[in-house]
Scaffold this active site. Structure first.
Site, PDB file in Angstrom:
ATOM      1  CE  LYS A  22      -0.289  -0.271   4.927  1.00 36.18           C
ATOM      2  NZ  LYS A  22      -1.176  -0.853   6.284  1.00 36.18           N
ATOM      3  NE  ARG A  29      -7.236   0.208  10.906  1.00 32.95           N
ATOM      4  CZ  ARG A  29      -5.651   0.098  10.674  1.00 32.95           C
ATOM      5  NH1 ARG A  29      -5.043   1.143  10.790  1.00 32.95           N
ATOM      6  NH2 ARG A  29      -5.413  -1.096  10.027  1.00 32.95           N
ATOM      7  CE1 TYR A  84      12.291  32.058   4.793  1.00 31.80           C
ATOM      8  CE2 TYR A  84      12.472  29.600   4.698  1.00 31.80           C
ATOM      9  CZ  TYR A  84      12.250  31.014   4.296  1.00 31.80           C
ATOM     10  OH  TYR A  84      11.934  30.956   3.051  1.00 31.80           O
ATOM     11  NE  ARG A 119      -3.113  -8.013   7.441  1.00 37.39           N
ATOM     12  CZ  ARG A 119      -3.727  -8.681   8.747  1.00 37.39           C
ATOM     13  NH1 ARG A 119      -4.332  -9.867   8.691  1.00 37.39           N
ATOM     14  NH2 ARG A 119      -3.654  -7.859   9.876  1.00 37.39           N
ATOM     15  CB  CYS A 124      14.276  25.955   3.495  1.00 38.63           C
ATOM     16  SG  CYS A 124      15.362  27.114   4.388  1.00 38.63           S
TER      17      CYS A 124
END
Ligand SMILES: *Cc1c(COP(=O)(O)O)cnc(C)c1O
Length: 398
Positions: free
Chosen positions: A48, A144, A279, A235, A326
Site C-alpha cells: 500500500k 478501526r 528562517y 501480511r 526550509c
C-alpha cells in the site's frame, strides 16, 4: 547524473533522489521466509501507499520474482495500479471501497475487505450476478473497521450470515493487532486477547459452515513476536522494507533498509562568528565555520521538525544540521570534513562508509515512526532502482 547500465542509459537530475535497493528487498524477504513457518503461513506483501514510498509496481515485481503471489493494498486505486503494472496474483484491499464499484472489483479479480454486515449487504446488492471475492475483517480490539468480535458467538453468526449473501464469495477473515509491536505485559496480554477472540470467532463460524479458507492476523510485528501457524497469511509491510515496527524493537539479523535518500552539496561558504542561518534565525555561529547548503527540504519529505536536530553523512562523516530546514533547502556544518565541494553526494538517510543513519533514527528524533518517513518522501523525488550495484530503472513522478 547519467549512469550507464549494461543495456540502458538512465538519466535523472542529481538534486535529491531516493535509491531503492531491490536486492535488499529480496534478501529481506528470504530472511523472513526462514523465520516464518511457510508450510502453514503464506507471505503476503503489503505494498500500500506506493509500497511505503518505494514504488508499488517495481516492488510488486521484485517480490513476485522472489515467489510471492499475494499482495495487499489499501484501496481500489492502488489495486488497479498493480493490475495495470502486470500483477496477475491475488490482491486484497485492506480498507474501504464504495459498494458502487463492485463491478470494478469483480472485473479485475480484486479481493475486497468487508467492514461490517451492512457493508456486506450493500456490496452483495451491487455485485448481483458478478460475485466479488471478499475477506471479512474482525475488529478484535483495534477499534478501526470490522465486525465487533468482543462477543465471539454473535460475531460467528454474523460471519455465517455474510457468507450466505449472494454476490459475494467469502474466502477468508482477518484481524489487525493494536499493540503487537510492544513487549510490555499489558500489550502482550492485549495481543493474546485479540488472538483469542479472532480464532474463537473464526473457528465457531467455520463449525457453522462458513467457508473461511484464509484466516490471517499477522503484520510485521506480530509475525516476529507473536507468530501463530493458524494464521494462513502473514501480511508483511515495514519489515520487508527493512525498518522496525517500533523503535524499541530489534529487527532480525541481516534485514536492511531498502531505501536511501541522497542529495548533493549545492553551495559552500564560511559562516562567520555572529552570523545566523535560515528562517527565524534559530542558529547563530559561535565561531567561524564552513557551511554547506543542500538542495533538499520538507517538500521532499525531510521534516522541518528535524531542524537543529538532524545529521547527514558526507564523505563517510557526520555533519550536523544548522538552522531551520526550509521547503527546498537545508544547511549543514561541514567544518573539518575534507574534500567537500559543490556536487559532493550527501546521504540524508542510508549508509556512507562506516556511518549509517536510518529512517528509524530520524523518526526517533521527532517522535514518529520510520513508516511515516518513507511514506512521506515526496513525489518530486525520483526513485532510482538499483540491483547488483547497477541502476535498472528510474521513476520520475513530476
Ligand atoms: C499496513 C497493514 C499491515 C502491514 O503492517 P506492517 O506493520 O507494515 O507490517 C498489515 N495489515 C493491515 C490490515 C494493515 O493495514
Amino acid at each position: 547524473m547519467e549512469i550507464t547500465s549494461s543495456s540502458n542509459t538512465f538519466r535523472f537530475f542529481k538534486r535529491t533522489w531516493a535509491e531503492i535497493y531491490l536486492d535488499r528487498a529480496g534478501r529481506n524477504l528470504e530472511i523472513l521466509k526462514k523465520l516464518i513457518d511457510t508450510e502453514h503461513t503464506r507471505i503476503a506483501c503489503v505494498i500500500k501507499a506506493n509500497a511505503y514510498g518505494h514504488g508499488d509496481v517495481p516492488l510488486m515485481k521484485c517480490f513476485s520474482e522472489n515467489g510471492i503471489d499475494f499482495f495487499t493494498v489499501s484501496n481500489l486505486d492502488e489495486a488497479l495500479r498493480l493490475r495495470r503494472g502486470g500483477c496477475k496474483d491475488d490482491i486484497l484491499i485492506l480498507g474501504w471501497t464504495a459498494a458502487e464499484y463492485a463491478a470494478v472489483l469483480s472485473e479485475n479479480n480484486i479481493i475486497q475487505t468487508v467492514l461490517s454486515e451492512k457493508y456486506a449487504k450493500e456490496l452483495s446488492d451491487a455485485a448481483k450476478d458478478r460475485p466479488v471475492r471478499v475477506h471479512i475483517k474482525l475488529d478484535t480490539g483495534m477499534g478501526r473497521i470490522g465486525l465487533n468480535a468482543s462477543d465471539t458467538d454473535k460475531c460467528a453468526e454474523e460471519i455465517v450470515r455474510i457468507c450466505s449473501l449472494g454476490g459475494l464469495r467469502t474466502e477468508g477473515a482477518f484481524t489487525h493487532f493494536a499493540a503487537a509491536d510492544s513487549l510490555d505485559d499489558d500489550s502482550l496480554a492485549y495481543t493474546e486477547m485479540q488472538k483469542r477472540r479472532f480464532f474463537d470467532a473464526a473457528d465457531k463460524a467455520k463449525a457453522m459452515g462458513a467457508p473461511l479458507e484464509n484466516i490471517h492476523c499477522l503484520n510485521s510485528a506480530a509475525a516476529l513476536l507473536h507468530y501463530d501457524k493458524r494464521s494462513s497469511l502473514a501480511r508483511l509491510g515495514i519489515i520487508l522494507y527493512g525498518l522496525k515496527p517500533d523503535n524499541a524493537l530489534q529487527i532480525p539479523q541481516g534485514i536492511e533498509p531498502v531505501m536511501e535518500l541522497k542529495t548533493t552539496v549545492s553551495h559552500i561558504k564560511t559562516l562567520h562568528k555572529g552570523e545566523s542561518v535560515s528562517y527565524g534565525r534559530i542558529f547563530t555561529a559561535d565561531k567561524d565555520m564552513t557551511v554547506a547548503t543542500l538542495p533538499a527540504g520538507y517538500a521532499d519529505g525531510y521534516a522541518r521538525l528535524l531542524s537543529g536536530k538532524n545529521e547527514v553523512l558526507i564523505n563517510g562523516r557526520r555533519a550536523k544540521g544548522i538552522g531551520r530546514i526550509c521547503m527546498d533547502q537545508m544547511m549543514v556544518d561541514i567544518s573539518g570534513i575534507p574534500d567537500v565541494h559543490e556536487g559532493t553526494e550527501v546521504t540524508l538517510f542510508g549508509r556512507d562508509g562506516e556511518e549509517v543513519i536510518t529512517a528509524d533514527d530520524l523518526a526517533a528524533i521527532y517522535g514518529t515512526i520510520g513508516y511515516e518517513i518513507i511514506c512521506g518522501i515526496n513525489q518530486r523525488v525520483p526513485r532510482v532502482y538499483i540491483r547488483d550495484g547497477k541502476i535498472t530503472e528510474v521513476h520520475e513522478f513530476i
